[in-house]
Design a protein around this motif. Structure first.
Motif, PDB file in Angstrom:
ATOM      1  N   ILE A 121       0.838  -1.198   0.000  1.00  9.32           N
ATOM      2  CA  ILE A 121       0.000   0.000   0.000  1.00  9.32           C
ATOM      3  C   ILE A 121       0.875   1.251   0.000  1.00  9.32           C
ATOM      4  O   ILE A 121       0.630   2.202  -0.748  1.00  9.32           O
ATOM      5  N   GLU A 122       1.924   1.224   0.816  1.00  5.79           N
ATOM      6  CA  GLU A 122       2.802   2.389   0.898  1.00  5.79           C
ATOM      7  C   GLU A 122       3.597   2.598  -0.386  1.00  5.79           C
ATOM      8  O   GLU A 122       3.881   3.734  -0.766  1.00  5.79           O
ATOM      9  N   LEU A 123       3.924   1.513  -1.063  1.00  6.80           N
ATOM     10  CA  LEU A 123       4.598   1.628  -2.359  1.00  6.80           C
ATOM     11  C   LEU A 123       3.682   2.299  -3.374  1.00  6.80           C
ATOM     12  O   LEU A 123       4.104   3.198  -4.118  1.00  6.80           O
ATOM     13  N   VAL A 158      -3.379   9.141   5.149  1.00  3.47           N
ATOM     14  CA  VAL A 158      -4.210  10.170   5.779  1.00  3.47           C
ATOM     15  C   VAL A 158      -4.471  11.326   4.812  1.00  3.47           C
ATOM     16  O   VAL A 158      -5.596  11.833   4.716  1.00  3.47           O
ATOM     17  N   ALA A 159      -3.437  11.723   4.050  1.00  4.14           N
ATOM     18  CA  ALA A 159      -3.612  12.820   3.100  1.00  4.14           C
ATOM     19  C   ALA A 159      -4.603  12.448   2.006  1.00  4.14           C
ATOM     20  O   ALA A 159      -5.400  13.288   1.560  1.00  4.14           O
ATOM     21  N   ALA A 160      -4.563  11.200   1.550  1.00  7.96           N
ATOM     22  CA  ALA A 160      -5.448  10.767   0.467  1.00  7.96           C
ATOM     23  C   ALA A 160      -6.889  10.599   0.939  1.00  7.96           C
ATOM     24  O   ALA A 160      -7.832  11.053   0.277  1.00  7.96           O
ATOM     25  N   ALA A 161      -7.067   9.954   2.080  1.00 10.69           N
ATOM     26  CA  ALA A 161      -8.420   9.579   2.517  1.00 10.69           C
ATOM     27  C   ALA A 161      -9.042  10.575   3.480  1.00 10.69           C
ATOM     28  O   ALA A 161     -10.268  10.624   3.612  1.00 10.69           O
ATOM     29  N   ARG A 183     -12.870   4.435  -2.972  1.00 12.15           N
ATOM     30  CA  ARG A 183     -13.597   5.470  -2.232  1.00 12.15           C
ATOM     31  C   ARG A 183     -12.670   6.269  -1.320  1.00 12.15           C
ATOM     32  O   ARG A 183     -12.912   7.448  -1.071  1.00 12.15           O
ATOM     33  N   LEU A 184     -11.597   5.622  -0.847  1.00  9.27           N
ATOM     34  CA  LEU A 184     -10.642   6.285   0.029  1.00  9.27           C
ATOM     35  C   LEU A 184      -9.583   7.082  -0.744  1.00  9.27           C
ATOM     36  O   LEU A 184      -8.669   7.656  -0.147  1.00  9.27           O
ATOM     37  N   ASN A 185      -9.701   7.089  -2.071  1.00  4.33           N
ATOM     38  CA  ASN A 185      -8.758   7.813  -2.937  1.00  4.33           C
ATOM     39  C   ASN A 185      -7.340   7.248  -2.866  1.00  4.33           C
ATOM     40  O   ASN A 185      -6.355   7.975  -3.072  1.00  4.33           O
ATOM     41  N   LEU A 186      -7.223   5.948  -2.637  1.00  2.88           N
ATOM     42  CA  LEU A 186      -5.914   5.307  -2.586  1.00  2.88           C
ATOM     43  C   LEU A 186      -5.475   4.790  -3.946  1.00  2.88           C
ATOM     44  O   LEU A 186      -4.294   4.500  -4.144  1.00  2.88           O
TER      45      LEU A 186
END
Length: 268
Positions: A121-123, A158-161, A183-186
């Protein structure tokens, strides 16, 4: 376009190929669901650094061999390596997670399928475009393993969602699906299972058709805003213009518009 394979120069846990202006970087530890051990981390950094330093390459596509993108970190292999530089990158190396090392100047697209946990996810949060299969399952589960996310999720998730949307997943480590990630903009897009690679490749080709200097300037300004805030980015934005407006590509772009044809950019 012909594909050139240079995996041996990087390592067996990461495949490295070029297709015209596109760099294809594959996670290649499918028997372990592409879990990141110290060797894979190092080889991914080497692949991204090689891409960064190759003037002919304009966009990278990170994908995964096998059914899953990544199960996250191989905690057993990494357990005795936390304090031995496994995730430290000097100023000449690209950090795949964008925490330290050399700042990436060229775009990265990611195609994801199946499992995508923690470091995966972080990548993707440190990339520029994310195409996810509708069969994806995600989890930022570090708190369930006695640690915390350290590849950027505490900031970028946090910035995305947004705080209230992100924290239920960060604080509990609970799983979520591709539609929730959308939906979380990830992620940028969710596509049918099996279509994620081709869709990501299409976008990578579209990026390669754009003016390389313009793309790099745009990316640098956006990174400035992300790292230093809007005020800093807006104050610096005009600094990109002299170099761009006097480039060969700016002249080519204007001529292509006048002549009503596709521009052919050279990156100068």
């Amino acid at each position: 376009m012909s594909i050139q394979n240079d995996t041996d120069a990087i390592g067996k846990r990461i495949t490295y190929e070029t297709d015209g202006h596109i760099c294809l970087i594959g996670l290649n530890r499918a028997d372990k669901r592409n879990a990141f051990d110290s060797h894979m981390v190092k080889q991914l950094s080497e692949a991204l650094t090689k891409y960064e330093n190759d003037a002919n390459l304009r966009c990278a596509l990170i994908f995964a061999h096998g059914e899953h993108f990544t199960a996250g970190l191989d905690l057993m292999e990494l357990q005795d390596k936390w304090d031995k530089g496994a995730f430290e990158f000097n100023d000449n190396k690209i950090d795949p997670w964008g925490i330290g090392g050399k700042l990436r100047t060229k775009p990265v697209v990611v195609a994801i399928q199946g499992t995508c946990f923690t470091a995966g996810i972080e990548l993707m949060l440190n990339s520029d475009v994310v195409i996810a299969s509708d069969n994806c399952n995600f989890a930022q589960m570090e708190v369930q393993r006695g640690i915390m996310p350290f590849g950027g999720a505490t900031v970028r998730f946090v910035a995305a969602a947004g705080w209230q949307k992100a924290m239920p997943y960060l604080l509990t480590g609970k799983a979520f699906d591709a539609q929730t990630a959308d939906r979380l903009n990830l992620v940028s897009e969710v596509v049918a299972n099996g279509e994620e690679y081709e869709r990501a490749l299409t976008i990578a080709k579209e990026i390669c058709n754009a003016a390389p200097l313009g793309v790099q300037g745009l990316l640098s300004s956006a990174q400035d805003a992300s790292r230093n805030g809007a005020k800093s980015a807006l104050a610096n934005i005009h600094g990109y213009l002299p170099h761009l407006f006097h480039s060969e590509d700016a002249k080519e772009g204007a001529m292509a518009m006048v002549e009503r044809r596709e521009a052919e950019f050279v990156g100068r």
